[in-house]
Design an enzyme around this catalytic site. Structure first.
Site, PDB file in Angstrom:
ATOM      1  CG  HIS A  98     -14.366  57.382  41.346  1.00 30.27           C
ATOM      2  ND1 HIS A  98     -14.600  56.338  42.215  1.00 30.27           N
ATOM      3  CD2 HIS A  98     -13.865  56.816  40.203  1.00 30.27           C
ATOM      4  CE1 HIS A  98     -14.244  55.195  41.629  1.00 30.27           C
ATOM      5  NE2 HIS A  98     -13.808  55.460  40.406  1.00 30.27           N
ATOM      6  CG  ASP A 134     -16.399  51.527  37.228  1.00 30.11           C
ATOM      7  OD1 ASP A 134     -16.387  52.179  36.173  1.00 30.11           O
ATOM      8  OD2 ASP A 134     -15.391  51.372  37.960  1.00 30.11           O
ATOM      9  CG  HIS A 136     -12.169  51.741  39.729  1.00 30.36           C
ATOM     10  ND1 HIS A 136     -12.292  51.757  38.361  1.00 30.36           N
ATOM     11  CD2 HIS A 136     -10.869  51.540  40.010  1.00 30.36           C
ATOM     12  CE1 HIS A 136     -11.094  51.580  37.822  1.00 30.36           C
ATOM     13  NE2 HIS A 136     -10.209  51.453  38.798  1.00 30.36           N
ATOM     14  CG  ASP A 223     -13.697  49.888  35.016  1.00 28.21           C
ATOM     15  OD1 ASP A 223     -14.632  49.145  35.361  1.00 28.21           O
ATOM     16  OD2 ASP A 223     -13.495  51.010  35.533  1.00 28.21           O
TER      17      ASP A 223
HETATM   18 ZN   LIG Z   1     -13.917  52.221  37.107  1.00 27.44          ZN
END
Ligand SMILES: [Zn+2]
Ligand SMILES: [Zn+2]
Length: 324
Positions: A98, A134, A136, A223
């Site tokens: 991120h 992941d 996200h 996750d």
């Molecule tokens: Zn994540």
């Protein structure tokens, strides 16, 4: 935590496993992945322990050096593969996808994935794959290479409508000569093993065949597990293993085995440990069985319909841009 787990599971005793001591991220790489203003800010927060990196990412004393070593570990590992010290590496603390040029966020300070790509480019690699599973979207990493056909990023994530970082839409397929090299596939809340494997099989193998990566960086998606408290997907460890095995085979088929794995997120400690076991098992060839996985429910018709539609959209947009 991961080291204790790998000791308990005796992974560290196998003759084909060794620990490589990480070096902090170099200043030259830091200056390529982040602005001076942001680096100064992280340094200031690090000295006092006051302030936050971003709204969801608190600072603490020593955060600058901590981030330099956790991100440096990834680059150290990547370099070990390049210099043939290792075939594969696993950097348990890595995967800060991120963070972007001007700021961190989403628990990420310095983008070790981007730093690794720049380091690999310096060594002459021309086709680097970022396989980001992941849950996200890899929004930070995407910004560095959005117009670069030498870097393909495939990101599978939960629907950005309701999930951080609220971007990573299917239409965002790259820019200029990088068009088609940025692949976003997203899933509705509650998506489980069956739809995820369907989308993987439909989307990923043709892209691998087309791109023929020389190096793969992989975030396995701990996750996205059904027990993760921050997210809403319904995967079991069996699918995390399924994806890891496919990516590992692809590394051997196309990239001479060159595969670097970083954990990325994972907010249930037990799931994280099992994920580390699965990754180590796939990379080393030694057996590891996580506890029996029972997801709370199966994929229903509406999930299937949405995933099929999204998959078709990815194929229509990306495959046609690439001429697959
Ligand atoms: Zn994540
Ligand atoms: Zn292997």
């Amino acid at each position: 935590m991961v080291r204790d787990f790998l000791q308990e599971t005796r992974f560290l005793e196998y003759p084909n496993v060794k620990i490589i001591k990480p070096k902090p991220l170099s200043n030259s790489l830091l200056n390529r992945i982040h602005s001076q203003a942001y680096l100064d800010k992280v340094r200031r927060i690090s000295e006092t322990g006051e302030g936050e990196i971003d709204i969801d990412t608190p600072g603490f004393k020593g955060i600058y050096d901590n981030a330099r070593i956790t991100s440096g570990a990834t680059v150290t590992g990547i370099h070990a593969i390049h210099s043939k010290e290792a075939d594969h590496i696993y950097s348990p603390t890595g995967g800060f996808h991120h963070a972007r040029f001007e700021t961190g966020g989403g628990f990420c300070i310095f983008n070790d994935v981007a730093a690794s790509v720049y380091h690999l480019k310096d060594q002459g690699y021309e086709r680097i794959l970022i396989a980001d599973f992941d849950v996200h979207h890899g929004n930070g990493t995407q910004t560095y290479f959005y117009d670069d056909p030498g870097v393909m990023q495939i990101s599978f994530h939960e629907d950005p409508e309701w999930m951080y970082p609220h971007d990573g839409f299917i239409e965002d397929i790259g820019h200029g000569s990088g068009r088609g090299y940025n692949v976003n596939m997203h899933f509705p809340m509650d998506s489980g093993d069956a739809v995820y494997r369907y989308a993987f099989d439909e989307i990923v193998p043709p892209l691998l065949q087309f791109f023929q990566p020389e190096f793969i960086l992989f975030l396995p998606g701990f996750d996205a597990h059904y027990d993760d408290p921050l997210t809403h997907m319904n995967l079991t460890m069996d699918t995390i293993r399924y994806v890891a095995e496919k990516i590992h085979s692809a590394a051997h088929r196309w990239a001479n085995g060159r595969l670097g794995v970083v954990s990325g997120g994972g907010y249930n400690r037990n799931v994280f440990r099992c994920g580390a076991g699965v990754v180590m098992s796939v990379l080393t060839g030694h057996e590891y069985k996580p506890p029996t996985q029972t997801p709370p429910f199966e994929d229903d018709d509406s999930i299937w319909a949405e995933v099929k539609e999204n998959t078709q959209k990815v194929q229509d947009l990306v495959f046609s841009a690439l001429g697959i």
